[in-house]
Design a protein around this motif. Structure first.
Motif, mmCIF file in Angstrom:
data_model
loop_
_atom_site.group_PDB
_atom_site.id
_atom_site.type_symbol
_atom_site.label_atom_id
_atom_site.label_comp_id
_atom_site.label_asym_id
_atom_site.label_seq_id
_atom_site.Cartn_x
_atom_site.Cartn_y
_atom_site.Cartn_z
ATOM 1 N N UNK A 160 2.168 -1.398 -5.481
ATOM 2 C CA UNK A 160 1.961 -2.525 -4.568
ATOM 3 C C UNK A 160 0.857 -2.173 -3.564
ATOM 4 N N UNK A 161 0.508 -3.150 -2.723
ATOM 5 C CA UNK A 161 -0.442 -2.896 -1.644
ATOM 6 C C UNK A 161 0.186 -3.304 -0.320
ATOM 7 N N UNK A 162 -0.332 -2.741 0.750
ATOM 8 C CA UNK A 162 0.062 -3.106 2.112
ATOM 9 C C UNK A 162 -1.214 -3.395 2.879
ATOM 10 N N UNK A 163 -1.176 -4.408 3.746
ATOM 11 C CA UNK A 163 -2.386 -4.800 4.469
ATOM 12 C C UNK A 163 -2.023 -5.555 5.740
ATOM 13 N N UNK A 164 -2.983 -5.626 6.659
ATOM 14 C CA UNK A 164 -2.838 -6.438 7.857
ATOM 15 C C UNK A 164 -2.467 -5.662 9.098
ATOM 16 N N UNK A 165 -3.049 -6.089 10.223
ATOM 17 C CA UNK A 165 -2.756 -5.479 11.511
ATOM 18 C C UNK A 165 -2.805 -6.573 12.583
ATOM 19 N N UNK A 166 -1.655 -7.103 12.935
ATOM 20 C CA UNK A 166 -1.557 -8.192 13.913
ATOM 21 C C UNK A 166 -1.730 -7.712 15.354
ATOM 22 N N UNK A 167 -1.890 -6.410 15.552
ATOM 23 C CA UNK A 167 -2.073 -5.876 16.908
ATOM 24 C C UNK A 167 -3.537 -5.820 17.329
ATOM 25 N N UNK A 168 -4.462 -6.042 16.406
ATOM 26 C CA UNK A 168 -5.890 -5.969 16.732
ATOM 27 C C UNK A 168 -6.317 -7.161 17.588
ATOM 28 N N UNK A 169 -7.016 -6.928 18.695
ATOM 29 C CA UNK A 169 -7.467 -8.036 19.545
ATOM 30 C C UNK A 169 -8.682 -8.766 18.969
ATOM 31 N N UNK A 170 -9.457 -8.091 18.114
ATOM 32 C CA UNK A 170 -10.646 -8.693 17.508
ATOM 33 C C UNK A 170 -10.587 -8.524 15.992
ATOM 34 N N UNK A 171 -11.211 -9.459 15.276
ATOM 35 C CA UNK A 171 -11.185 -9.466 13.826
ATOM 36 C C UNK A 171 -11.848 -8.220 13.230
ATOM 37 N N UNK A 172 -11.147 -7.613 12.270
ATOM 38 C CA UNK A 172 -11.671 -6.479 11.506
ATOM 39 C C UNK A 172 -11.575 -6.852 10.033
ATOM 40 N N UNK A 173 -12.491 -6.320 9.228
ATOM 41 C CA UNK A 173 -12.391 -6.567 7.807
ATOM 42 C C UNK A 173 -12.728 -5.317 7.021
ATOM 43 N N UNK A 174 -12.192 -5.255 5.821
ATOM 44 C CA UNK A 174 -12.473 -4.168 4.903
ATOM 45 C C UNK A 174 -12.740 -4.802 3.546
ATOM 46 N N UNK A 175 -13.912 -4.516 2.997
ATOM 47 C CA UNK A 175 -14.317 -5.083 1.712
ATOM 48 C C UNK A 175 -14.377 -3.998 0.652
ATOM 49 N N UNK A 176 -14.425 -4.427 -0.596
ATOM 50 C CA UNK A 176 -14.620 -3.537 -1.746
ATOM 51 C C UNK A 176 -13.543 -2.460 -1.880
ATOM 52 N N UNK A 177 -12.295 -2.833 -1.594
ATOM 53 C CA UNK A 177 -11.171 -1.925 -1.787
ATOM 54 C C UNK A 177 -10.712 -2.087 -3.238
ATOM 55 N N UNK A 178 -10.826 -1.034 -4.026
ATOM 56 C CA UNK A 178 -10.463 -1.103 -5.440
ATOM 57 C C UNK A 178 -8.987 -0.785 -5.626
ATOM 58 N N UNK A 179 -8.322 -1.631 -6.426
ATOM 59 C CA UNK A 179 -6.896 -1.436 -6.715
ATOM 60 C C UNK A 179 -6.596 -2.035 -8.092
ATOM 61 N N UNK A 180 -6.142 -1.209 -9.004
ATOM 62 C CA UNK A 180 -5.792 -1.639 -10.366
ATOM 63 C C UNK A 180 -6.899 -2.447 -11.031
ATOM 64 N N UNK A 181 -8.134 -2.038 -10.843
ATOM 65 C CA UNK A 181 -9.259 -2.716 -11.473
ATOM 66 C C UNK A 181 -9.750 -3.950 -10.744
ATOM 67 N N UNK A 182 -9.123 -4.287 -9.636
ATOM 68 C CA UNK A 182 -9.527 -5.451 -8.841
ATOM 69 C C UNK A 182 -10.256 -4.998 -7.581
ATOM 70 N N UNK A 183 -11.070 -5.889 -7.025
ATOM 71 C CA UNK A 183 -11.764 -5.638 -5.766
ATOM 72 C C UNK A 183 -11.117 -6.530 -4.702
ATOM 73 N N UNK A 184 -10.537 -5.907 -3.680
ATOM 74 C CA UNK A 184 -9.826 -6.620 -2.627
ATOM 75 C C UNK A 184 -10.637 -6.635 -1.338
ATOM 76 N N UNK A 185 -10.408 -7.679 -0.558
ATOM 77 C CA UNK A 185 -11.046 -7.827 0.751
ATOM 78 C C UNK A 185 -9.987 -8.329 1.723
ATOM 79 N N UNK A 186 -9.866 -7.682 2.874
ATOM 80 C CA UNK A 186 -8.901 -8.102 3.881
ATOM 81 C C UNK A 186 -9.624 -8.339 5.203
#
Length: 136
Positions: A15-41
């Protein structure tokens, strides 16, 4: 449960885990590879959003932390945490009926729209969590 400090991570059970509701400003992470897929949060206090191969997967308003997010042919399951009630939208199969369970209790059958989006609310407060299961 706690926020995901690195924004997204792969878990040992696949499985995957993601997200941080404590951040005051938007953050993103791109090109995270998982099981052959490319994820962006993208995540912060107001919204958390996940895409897979540039397709919509998950969005919550306000932001949340999601652990154990796992999709299968039969649906999706995860645990969600936040400080306020959250409106969650999932990207699933279009025009399909799903049974929605929160903390083991059925909240009803819901159908996705033509775009495959399913919307529901989860009651959260002060870092509480809820187990969500969606199945065909």
């Amino acid at each position: 449960m706690a926020v995901v400090e690195q924004l997204i991570r792969a878990e040992s059970d696949g499985s995957i885990s993601f997200g941080n509701y404590e951040l005051p400003e938007k953050k993103k992470l791109e090109n995270f590879e998982h099981n052959g897929d490319i994820l962006k949060v993208k995540t912060f206090k107001d919204i958390t959003k996940l895409e897979c191969n540039e397709n919509f997967v998950y969005e919550s308003v306000p932001g949340t932390a999601v652990t154990g997010f796992k999709e299968s042919d039969g649906g999706v399951e995860f645990t969600v945490e936040g400080v306020n009630d959250a409106q969650i939208t999932l990207g699933l199969l279009e025009s399909t009926e799903y049974s929605v369970f929160v903390n083991g209790t059925a909240i009803g059958k819901m159908s996705t729209n033509v775009g495959g989006k399913l919307n529901f609310s989860v009651e959260l407060s002060d870092g509480s969590s809820a187990k969500v299961k969606i199945e065909k």
